[in-house]
Design an enzyme around this catalytic site. Structure first.
Site, PDB file in Angstrom:
ATOM      1  N   ASP A 240     -11.021 -31.355  68.667  1.00 45.67           N
ATOM      2  CA  ASP A 240     -12.368 -30.845  68.444  1.00 45.67           C
ATOM      3  C   ASP A 240     -13.344 -31.802  69.115  1.00 45.67           C
ATOM      4  OD1 ASP A 240     -14.078 -28.881  66.598  1.00 45.67           O
ATOM      5  OD2 ASP A 240     -15.021 -30.857  66.578  1.00 45.67           O
ATOM      6  N   ILE A 241     -14.235 -31.264  69.954  1.00 39.72           N
ATOM      7  CA  ILE A 241     -15.224 -32.119  70.629  1.00 39.72           C
ATOM      8  C   ILE A 241     -16.272 -32.559  69.607  1.00 39.72           C
ATOM      9  CG2 ILE A 241     -16.958 -32.237  72.467  1.00 39.72           C
ATOM     10  CD1 ILE A 241     -15.393 -30.091  73.960  1.00 39.72           C
ATOM     11  N   GLU A 283     -15.263 -25.035  70.577  1.00 37.07           N
ATOM     12  CA  GLU A 283     -14.996 -26.345  71.181  1.00 37.07           C
ATOM     13  C   GLU A 283     -13.663 -26.929  70.695  1.00 37.07           C
ATOM     14  OE1 GLU A 283     -17.612 -27.215  67.535  1.00 37.07           O
ATOM     15  OE2 GLU A 283     -17.357 -25.634  69.012  1.00 37.07           O
TER      16      GLU A 283
END
Length: 378
Positions: A240-241, A283
Site C-alpha cells: 500500500d502506498i 494504490e
C-alpha cells in the site's frame, strides 16, 4: 511343379512390384499425412495455451523443431502503447545486437511490404522488394534464413524469423513444401497470439501493466492447490502506498498516476518471470511468489521497499518521497496450512495493516502472533 510357379522369397516382396515413381508418390502422401497430423497436434497445443510468454515459447520451439533451425524469433504487434512490432524477449537461439532497439514502427516500409505479401520470403527477397535505402538493421542483424508474416483476419500481427538451418542431408534451403508448412504453422500461431493477446489485455490493468485483482485470485488459487499437493511454500506480498491521497490532492491526479506507474515498474522489476504482480485496487498491489520461503519472500519485500524509498520520484520538477507499507504471508504445509487463496491474501492484508499501524514504510510477516485479533478496517 513347373518352374513358373517356383517363386523365390524376393519375388513376393510387394515393394518390388511398385515402380520408383509410384513409390515416391506413396512416400510423399505418407509424409503429407504425417505433417497434417503434426499440424493438428500443433493446433491443439497452441489453442490450449493462453499464457502469453508460454505461448510464444511454444511457437518458437515448434518452428525450430519442424524446420530444423538453431533459433527463431517473433516480432509481435503492440497496438496499445507503441503501434509497433517488437521483438523484446520473444526469441531463442538468435544472436541479437544489444545496441539495436528491436522495434519496427507500423509505418515502416518493412511492415508495409510484408503486409502485402502473405508468403515466406528470404532476407534477400525482402531487400529487393523494399524501397532503395530502407534501413532493415532490426531484421538483418538477426541473420534470418526465412521471414514469415503472421496474419489474423487479413491483419498482420507478427513477423516470424527462422534462424540458421541445420543440414540433415538435404541441404539448408527451404523447398516450396517447407514454406507452405511454415505458412500453415504461422496461420495457427497468428490465431493463438491474437487469443492470448485478448486475454492479456482483459486481465491487465492498462495504467500499470500489472495483472488485475480477479486474474490474480484465479491464478493464486491454482498455484495454492499445486503448492498444497507438492508441499511447496507459496508467498504473497501486499503493498500500500503510504499517504497516497496527498499526491492527488497536492499535485493532481496526473501526479498520482505517475506515482502508481512508477511504483508498479519497481515492483515488476523485482519479480521473476513466473511471479505474478497485480494492481489489487486503488494504490494497493499484490505479488504472488511461487515456491518461495518466508525468508526469501521477506527479502523480496524488503528489497522493493528500499528501492521505492530511495527512488527519486520527479514529477514536473517536483521531487517527491514515496514509501510503501508491506504485509507478507506464506503458505507452509507445516506451519501455515491455509487452503484458500482468500485466506492467504487476508493474512497478508492483516500484516499490511500492522505495518501501517506501526508507522508505515516497513514489512510485517503474517505469523500467528502478529495477526491474531487484528481487525482490518473497511
Amino acid at each position: 511343379m513347373s518352374d513358373d510357379f517356383n517363386l523365390n522369397e524376393n519375388s513376393l516382396d510387394p515393394s518390388l512390384l511398385v515402380s520408383d515413381s509410384m513409390q515416391s508418390a506413396v512416400d510423399m502422401y505418407e509424409k503429407r499425412i504425417y505433417d497434417l497430423q503434426q499440424l493438428l497436434e500443433i493446433s491443439r497445443s497452441l489453442c490450449s495455451t493462453l499464457e502469453y510468454s508460454t505461448l510464444i515459447e511454444s511457437i518458437l520451439y515448434t518452428c525450430m523443431c519442424q524446420m530444423h533451425v538453431m533459433g527463431a524469433g517473433i516480432f509481435v504487434f503492440d497496438d496499445i502503447d507503441s503501434n509497433s512490432y517488437n521483438l523484446a524477449s520473444n526469441h531463442t537461439g538468435m544472436d541479437h545486437d544489444p545496441t539495436i532497439v528491436y522495434s519496427i514502427q507500423a509505418t515502416n516500409p518493412i511492415i508495409q511490404t510484408l503486409s502485402l505479401r502473405n508468403e515466406a520470403v528470404t532476407l534477400q527477397d525482402l531487400k529487393t522488394a523494399l524501397p532503395q535505402g530502407t534501413d532493415i538493421k532490426e531484421i538483418e542483424s538477426l541473420h534470418p534464413t526465412l521471414i514469415i508474416p503472421l496474419f489474423h483476419k487479413n491483419r498482420m500481427n507478427g513477423i516470424l524469423l527462422m534462424g540458421e538451418r541445420l543440414d540433415l542431408g538435404e541441404g539448408t534451403s527451404y523447398s516450396e513444401y517447407d514454406k507452405s508448412q511454415l505458412l500453415a504453422i504461422a496461420s495457427l500461431a497468428a490465431v493463438a497470439i491474437n487469443n492470448a493477446s485478448l486475454l492479456e489485455k482483459s486481465s491487465t490493468d492498462m495504467m500499470t501493466h500489472l495483472k488485475l485483482k480477479y486474474f490474480f485470485f484465479n491464478l493464486l488459487t491454482d498455484k495454492l492447490d499445486m503448492a498444497i499437493s507438492q508441499k511447496q511454500p507459496l508467498g504473497v506480498l501486499m503493498f500500500d502506498i503510504d499517504f497516497f491521497k496527498k499526491f492527488n490532492d497536492t499535485w493532481g491526479h496526473a501526479c498520482g498516476d505517475y506515482v502508481l506507474k512508477t511504483v508498479a515498474k519497481i515492483i515488476k522489476s523485482n519479480t521473476r518471470e513466473h511471479d505474478i504482480a497485480s494492481r489489487y485496487g486503488g494504490e494497493e498491489f499484490t505479488v504472488m511468489l511461487p515456491n518461495t520461503t518466508k525468508e526469501d519472500s521477506m527479502q523480496v519485500a524488503e528489497r522493493i521497499r528500499k528501492q521505492i524509498e530511495a527512488f527519486d520520484f520527479n514529477y514536473e520538477n517536483q521531487h517527491m518521497k514515496v514509501t510503501i507499507s508491506i504485509g507478507c504471508s506464506v503458505y507452509d504445509s507445516e506451519i501455515n496450512h491455509v487452503t484458500s487463496a482468500k485466506d492467504l491474501v487476508e493474512q497478508a492484508d492483516k500484516a499490511l495493516y500492522v505495518s501501517k499501524r506501526n508507522g508505515r514504510n516497513q514489512v510485517t510477516f503474517a505469523d500467528a502472533e502478529t495477526i491474531n485479533n487484528v481487525e482490518v478496517p473497511e
